[in-house]
Design a protein around this motif. Structure first.
Motif, PDB file in Angstrom:
ATOM      1  N   MET A 104       0.840  -1.194   0.000  1.00  0.00           N
ATOM      2  CA  MET A 104       0.000   0.000   0.000  1.00  0.00           C
ATOM      3  C   MET A 104       0.873   1.242   0.000  1.00  0.00           C
ATOM      4  SD  MET A 104      -2.884  -1.130   2.804  1.00  0.00           S
ATOM      5  CE  MET A 104      -1.670  -1.163   4.137  1.00  0.00           C
ATOM      6  N   GLU A 105       0.557   2.175  -0.861  1.00  0.00           N
ATOM      7  CA  GLU A 105       1.230   3.466  -0.866  1.00  0.00           C
ATOM      8  C   GLU A 105       0.330   4.475  -0.173  1.00  0.00           C
ATOM      9  OE1 GLU A 105       2.744   4.836  -4.543  1.00  0.00           O
ATOM     10  OE2 GLU A 105       3.852   2.989  -4.985  1.00  0.00           O
ATOM     11  N   GLY A 106       0.841   5.080   0.877  1.00  0.00           N
ATOM     12  CA  GLY A 106       0.056   6.035   1.634  1.00  0.00           C
ATOM     13  C   GLY A 106       0.758   6.377   2.934  1.00  0.00           C
ATOM     14  N   LYS A 107      -0.014   6.770   3.938  1.00  0.00           N
ATOM     15  CA  LYS A 107       0.535   7.135   5.245  1.00  0.00           C
ATOM     16  C   LYS A 107      -0.331   6.557   6.344  1.00  0.00           C
ATOM     17  CE  LYS A 107       2.440  11.706   4.002  1.00  0.00           C
ATOM     18  NZ  LYS A 107       2.375  13.161   4.338  1.00  0.00           N
ATOM     19  N   ASN A 108       0.302   6.269   7.505  1.00  0.00           N
ATOM     20  CA  ASN A 108      -0.549   5.897   8.624  1.00  0.00           C
ATOM     21  C   ASN A 108      -1.238   7.158   9.138  1.00  0.00           C
ATOM     22  OD1 ASN A 108       0.830   7.036  11.028  1.00  0.00           O
ATOM     23  ND2 ASN A 108       2.412   5.502  10.635  1.00  0.00           N
ATOM     24  N   LEU A 109      -2.358   6.958   9.818  1.00  0.00           N
ATOM     25  CA  LEU A 109      -3.210   8.070  10.221  1.00  0.00           C
ATOM     26  C   LEU A 109      -2.500   9.011  11.188  1.00  0.00           C
ATOM     27  CD1 LEU A 109      -5.974   9.341   9.925  1.00  0.00           C
ATOM     28  CD2 LEU A 109      -6.837   7.779  11.673  1.00  0.00           C
ATOM     29  N   PRO A 129      -5.178  18.230  12.362  1.00  0.00           N
ATOM     30  CA  PRO A 129      -6.278  17.278  12.542  1.00  0.00           C
ATOM     31  C   PRO A 129      -7.178  17.225  11.308  1.00  0.00           C
ATOM     32  CG  PRO A 129      -6.027  18.683  14.478  1.00  0.00           C
ATOM     33  CD  PRO A 129      -5.150  19.266  13.410  1.00  0.00           C
ATOM     34  N   LEU A 130      -7.935  16.144  11.197  1.00  0.00           N
ATOM     35  CA  LEU A 130      -8.819  15.983  10.043  1.00  0.00           C
ATOM     36  C   LEU A 130     -10.027  16.911  10.137  1.00  0.00           C
ATOM     37  CD1 LEU A 130      -9.076  12.104   9.547  1.00  0.00           C
ATOM     38  CD2 LEU A 130      -7.484  13.691   8.466  1.00  0.00           C
ATOM     39  N   GLY A 131     -10.507  17.342   8.961  1.00  0.00           N
ATOM     40  CA  GLY A 131     -11.794  18.020   8.899  1.00  0.00           C
ATOM     41  C   GLY A 131     -12.913  17.008   9.091  1.00  0.00           C
ATOM     42  N   ILE A 132     -14.114  17.525   9.351  1.00  0.00           N
ATOM     43  CA  ILE A 132     -15.232  16.643   9.693  1.00  0.00           C
ATOM     44  C   ILE A 132     -15.530  15.629   8.588  1.00  0.00           C
ATOM     45  CG2 ILE A 132     -17.723  16.552  10.141  1.00  0.00           C
ATOM     46  CD1 ILE A 132     -16.195  17.430  12.533  1.00  0.00           C
ATOM     47  N   VAL A 156      -7.857  12.356  16.476  1.00  0.00           N
ATOM     48  CA  VAL A 156      -7.878  12.637  15.043  1.00  0.00           C
ATOM     49  C   VAL A 156      -8.554  13.986  14.762  1.00  0.00           C
ATOM     50  CG1 VAL A 156      -8.888  11.861  12.858  1.00  0.00           C
ATOM     51  CG2 VAL A 156      -7.700  10.236  14.313  1.00  0.00           C
ATOM     52  N   LEU A 157      -9.515  14.372  15.592  1.00  0.00           N
ATOM     53  CA  LEU A 157     -10.208  15.647  15.409  1.00  0.00           C
ATOM     54  C   LEU A 157      -9.483  16.829  16.038  1.00  0.00           C
ATOM     55  CD1 LEU A 157     -13.979  14.737  15.906  1.00  0.00           C
ATOM     56  CD2 LEU A 157     -12.949  15.713  13.861  1.00  0.00           C
TER      57      LEU A 157
END
Length: 272
Positions: free
Chosen positions: A101-106, A114-117, A225-226
């Protein structure tokens, strides 16, 4: 990518099939390599080895359980990393092969902010679907066993961009998972395994667990995460201090930690 050109494993071919091309991750439990599946024309896969320091029969059995769990769950859920193969290199070091998998851990994703809603709701739904699949259970030696992950946290979710499905989150690392059934004996080892900041108090205390322990860890993960912060903080990084914090401390609220964050009351209630 990890800069380690001296790694003696690079270039080796496992079971006449998987050529190790690059070291892409390592930790106390082992190493992960990018590899090429020569039988399938060089398709890219990931190979995880159990660390040399952990080659006891008990840890080999746990590692094999991890591979079998990933194989069964990954086949049933898009939101759990898929295990494709298992083997032993040179009659000693066990490994298993995963989808690459190409990506990032959270954890890395939220390190910037932080993530948007909307993104939060999408990725957390994926984590919930993966955990639901685990909690529904798998077959082990003919017995149906519920799988408790026991280490849910942002770094054990991987975020990828799928060409057809968009952004996806997948649950990683069932290495310390506990398998439950009506007849199984306690799987506790007598020593703590997990990540203290995210663990339920009953897990820290070494008690028997069910799916509610993972849900507790997921709640802490959602809060972080928020907001970029965890809602509970121990005075010291000891098992006793974290146990007391999880058991007795009133969690911080979203208003205290991120006063400008606006989330629906129903989501606030769900997480808290």
């Amino acid at each position: 990518m990890i800069d380690d050109n001296t790694d003696p494993n690079l270039g080796q071919v496992l079971i006449n099939r998987y050529r190790l091309a690059e070291l892409i991750g390592q930790g106390s439990m082992g190493k992960v390599y990018r590899a090429e599946d020569q039988l399938l024309g060089g398709v890219t896969v990931a190979v995880k080895f159990l660390a040399q320091t952990l080659l006891s029969e008990k840890m080999k059995m746990r590692f094999a359980h991890e591979a079998r769990t990933g194989a069964q769950l990954g086949q049933r859920s898009l939101h759990i990393v898929r295990v494709l193969d298992y083997g032993v290199h040179r009659n000693e070091a066990p490994f298993y092969v995963m989808e690459y998998m190409e990506g990032k851990n959270l954890s890395d994703v939220i390190a910037a902010q932080p993530l948007g809603i909307n993104q939060f709701l999408r990725l957390m739904r994926h984590m919930c679907l993966g955990l639901e699949c685990a909690h529904q259970g798998i077959k082990i030696d003919g017995k149906h066993c519920q799988v408790i992950h026991r280490d849910i946290k942002p770094s054990n979710a991987f975020v990828i961009s799928d060409p057809s499905l968009g952004t996806l989150a997948k649950v990683l690392d069932f290495g310390i998972a506990q398998f439950l059934s009506d007849t199984t004996e306690s799987n506790q080892t007598g020593s703590f395994m997990g990540t203290l900041a995210y663990c339920s108090p009953e897990q820290i205390a070494g008690k028997d667990l069910d799916n509610r322990s993972d849900i507790y860890s997921l709640g802490i993960t959602m809060f972080e995460v928020l907001t970029g912060h965890i809602p509970i903080q121990a005075e010291t990084n000891s098992i006793g201090s974290w146990y007391h914090a999880h058991r007795a401390q009133v969690p911080k609220t979203f208003t205290q930690v991120a006063p400008r964050l606006q989330i629906p009351a129903s989501l606030n209630d769900l997480i808290m």
